[in-house]
Design an enzyme around this catalytic site. Structure first.
Site, PDB file in Angstrom:
ATOM      1  N   ASN A   9      18.743 -76.636 -89.058  1.00 57.07           N
ATOM      2  CA  ASN A   9      18.740 -75.199 -89.337  1.00 57.07           C
ATOM      3  C   ASN A   9      17.703 -74.937 -90.421  1.00 57.07           C
ATOM      4  O   ASN A   9      17.924 -75.260 -91.579  1.00 57.07           O
ATOM      5  CB  ASN A   9      20.149 -74.789 -89.801  1.00 57.07           C
ATOM      6  CG  ASN A   9      20.202 -73.352 -90.290  1.00 57.07           C
ATOM      7  OD1 ASN A   9      19.298 -72.571 -90.032  1.00 57.07           O
ATOM      8  ND2 ASN A   9      21.278 -73.010 -90.992  1.00 57.07           N
ATOM      9  N   LYS A  11      16.662 -72.140 -91.556  1.00 55.09           N
ATOM     10  CA  LYS A  11      16.899 -70.928 -92.355  1.00 55.09           C
ATOM     11  C   LYS A  11      15.590 -70.129 -92.460  1.00 55.09           C
ATOM     12  O   LYS A  11      14.830 -70.089 -91.495  1.00 55.09           O
ATOM     13  CB  LYS A  11      17.479 -71.302 -93.723  1.00 55.09           C
ATOM     14  CG  LYS A  11      18.666 -72.262 -93.574  1.00 55.09           C
ATOM     15  CD  LYS A  11      19.445 -72.481 -94.824  1.00 55.09           C
ATOM     16  CE  LYS A  11      20.608 -73.422 -94.525  1.00 55.09           C
ATOM     17  NZ  LYS A  11      21.490 -73.615 -95.669  1.00 55.09           N
ATOM     18  N   HIS A  94      26.993 -68.380 -89.498  1.00 54.10           N
ATOM     19  CA  HIS A  94      26.675 -69.270 -90.621  1.00 54.10           C
ATOM     20  C   HIS A  94      27.190 -68.629 -91.917  1.00 54.10           C
ATOM     21  O   HIS A  94      27.162 -67.403 -92.064  1.00 54.10           O
ATOM     22  CB  HIS A  94      25.161 -69.493 -90.694  1.00 54.10           C
ATOM     23  CG  HIS A  94      24.782 -70.550 -91.684  1.00 54.10           C
ATOM     24  ND1 HIS A  94      24.707 -70.282 -93.032  1.00 54.10           N
ATOM     25  CD2 HIS A  94      24.515 -71.857 -91.536  1.00 54.10           C
ATOM     26  CE1 HIS A  94      24.385 -71.405 -93.672  1.00 54.10           C
ATOM     27  NE2 HIS A  94      24.266 -72.374 -92.788  1.00 54.10           N
ATOM     28  N   GLU A  96      25.936 -68.268 -94.730  1.00 50.55           N
ATOM     29  CA  GLU A  96      24.977 -67.375 -95.393  1.00 50.55           C
ATOM     30  C   GLU A  96      24.985 -65.997 -94.736  1.00 50.55           C
ATOM     31  O   GLU A  96      24.843 -64.973 -95.399  1.00 50.55           O
ATOM     32  CB  GLU A  96      23.576 -68.006 -95.387  1.00 50.55           C
ATOM     33  CG  GLU A  96      23.487 -69.118 -96.427  1.00 50.55           C
ATOM     34  CD  GLU A  96      22.544 -70.252 -96.078  1.00 50.55           C
ATOM     35  OE1 GLU A  96      21.676 -70.094 -95.208  1.00 50.55           O
ATOM     36  OE2 GLU A  96      22.692 -71.332 -96.694  1.00 50.55           O
ATOM     37  N   GLU A 166      31.352 -76.233 -91.783  1.00 54.76           N
ATOM     38  CA  GLU A 166      30.443 -76.282 -92.931  1.00 54.76           C
ATOM     39  C   GLU A 166      31.160 -75.742 -94.163  1.00 54.76           C
ATOM     40  O   GLU A 166      31.167 -74.522 -94.396  1.00 54.76           O
ATOM     41  CB  GLU A 166      29.209 -75.422 -92.652  1.00 54.76           C
ATOM     42  CG  GLU A 166      28.384 -75.913 -91.475  1.00 54.76           C
ATOM     43  CD  GLU A 166      26.927 -75.521 -91.651  1.00 54.76           C
ATOM     44  OE1 GLU A 166      26.087 -76.428 -91.661  1.00 54.76           O
ATOM     45  OE2 GLU A 166      26.633 -74.326 -91.820  1.00 54.76           O
ATOM     46  N   GLY A 172      23.827 -76.941 -99.369  1.00 61.65           N
ATOM     47  CA  GLY A 172      22.701 -76.836-100.291  1.00 61.65           C
ATOM     48  C   GLY A 172      23.032 -77.255-101.713  1.00 61.65           C
ATOM     49  O   GLY A 172      22.254 -77.027-102.628  1.00 61.65           O
ATOM     50  N   SER A 212      24.887 -80.603 -96.922  1.00 61.00           N
ATOM     51  CA  SER A 212      24.231 -81.708 -97.625  1.00 61.00           C
ATOM     52  C   SER A 212      24.197 -83.019 -96.818  1.00 61.00           C
ATOM     53  O   SER A 212      24.373 -84.095 -97.382  1.00 61.00           O
ATOM     54  CB  SER A 212      24.881 -81.922 -98.993  1.00 61.00           C
ATOM     55  OG  SER A 212      24.728 -80.761 -99.792  1.00 61.00           O
TER      56      SER A 212
HETATM   57  P1  PGA Z   1      22.300 -78.103 -96.232  1.00 60.63           P
HETATM   58  O1  PGA Z   1      22.617 -76.811 -95.294  1.00 60.63           O
HETATM   59  O2  PGA Z   1      22.147 -79.277 -95.284  1.00 60.63           O
HETATM   60  O3  PGA Z   1      21.031 -77.761 -96.934  1.00 60.63           O
HETATM   61  O4  PGA Z   1      23.473 -78.275 -97.125  1.00 60.63           O
HETATM   62  C1  PGA Z   1      23.432 -76.907 -94.169  1.00 60.63           C
HETATM   63  C2  PGA Z   1      23.536 -75.575 -93.491  1.00 60.63           C
HETATM   64  O5  PGA Z   1      23.558 -74.537 -94.173  1.00 60.63           O
HETATM   65  O6  PGA Z   1      23.587 -75.488 -92.247  1.00 60.63           O
END
Ligand code: PGA
Length: 251
Positions: A9, A11, A94, A96, A166, A172, A212
């Site tokens: 992903n 983003k 997601h 976000e 998630e 992140g 992560s």
């Molecule tokens: P990350 O993000 O691997 O940077 O933690 C995962 C995601 O938001 O899908």
């Protein structure tokens, strides 16, 4: 047997030029991979990334869409638009989108139905916040998101979609959920799928972990019996680390 799947992903990262460059570099590194590989660039790069991956096992996914076919919905794209841009998948719900842009599980459900009607496979994301986990509400939150986000789907369809667990506190932040924490929630998701749909949907739906994920922890996650793959943010932006994740080995 559920086929493992690794999703990157991106983003809001990578221009068209950068997206093409990335997939060109990735191609030779993943030729012996035995999992499904999905890359999710921003809308502007979907078409270019899909053309650049036509002759490969890499499939393209959008990061969101709207449920109507067309109309006065400024800033949105329809399932058909994503499909024609070369997408086979779409990430929905997601955290976000939920937290920053006010996405609800009800809208995820409508988007999932529209995506399926257009021939796209949804990757539906669920996950609890840190406070919710600390106060013992993880199952309540996941259960609610699951029931509402999948409300428009049939057992038949659920067998073919992808769900991504998630935990918001792991995205992140560098704080990966331990494989045991992830496995526990994945097993709960299988149970929920039996309750709301049926055994066959539960056996077939692919469950990803996200938060992560790195080359260092992929193997320990993939060894868990209900983890069928991963949704990768940060580590999918560098060709080397993403290729290492794709070429994971179970030790
Ligand atoms: P990350 O993000 O691997 O940077 O933690 C995962 C995601 O938001 O899908």
């Amino acid at each position: 047997m559920r086929q493992p799947v690794i999703v990157g992903n991106w983003k809001m990262h990578k221009t068209i030029r950068e997206s093409i460059h990335f997939v060109e570099q990735l191609k030779p590194l993943i030729q012996s991979a035995s999992c499904d590989i999905i890359v999710s660039p921003p809308f502007t790069s979907l078409s270019a990334a899909s053309k650049a991956t036509l002759d490969t096992q890499i499939k393209i996914g959008a990061q969101d869409l709207y449920w109507e076919n067309s109309g006065a919905f400024t800033g949105e794209i329809s399932p058909q638009m994503a499909l024609e841009a070369g997408c086979r998948y779409v990430i929905l719900g997601h955290s976000e989108r939920r937290i920053i842009f006010g996405e609800t599980s009800q809208s995820v459900s409508k988007k999932a139905a529209a995506a399926i009607a257009a021939g796209l496979i949804p990757i539906i994301c669920l996950g609890e916040k840190e406070k919710e986990r600390q106060s013992g509400k993880t199952h309540d939150v996941i259960g609610m998101q699951f029931r509402q986000s999948l409300a428009s789907l049939t057992p038949e369809i659920v067998s073919h979609i992808i769900l991504a667990y998630e935990p918001v506190w792991a995205i992140g932040t560098g704080m990966t959920a331990t494989p045991q924490i992830a496995q526990e929630v994945h097993s709960y998701l299988r149970q929920l799928t039996i309750e709301m749909f049926n055994r066959s949907a539960s056996d077939n739906v692919r469950l990803l972990y996200g938060g992560s994920v790195k080359p260092e922890n992929i193997s320990s996650l993939m060894v868990e019996k209900d983890i069928d793959g991963v949704l990768v943010g940060g580590a999918s932006l560098k060709v080397e680390s993403f290729a290492k994740i794709i070429n994971f080995e179970i030790r």
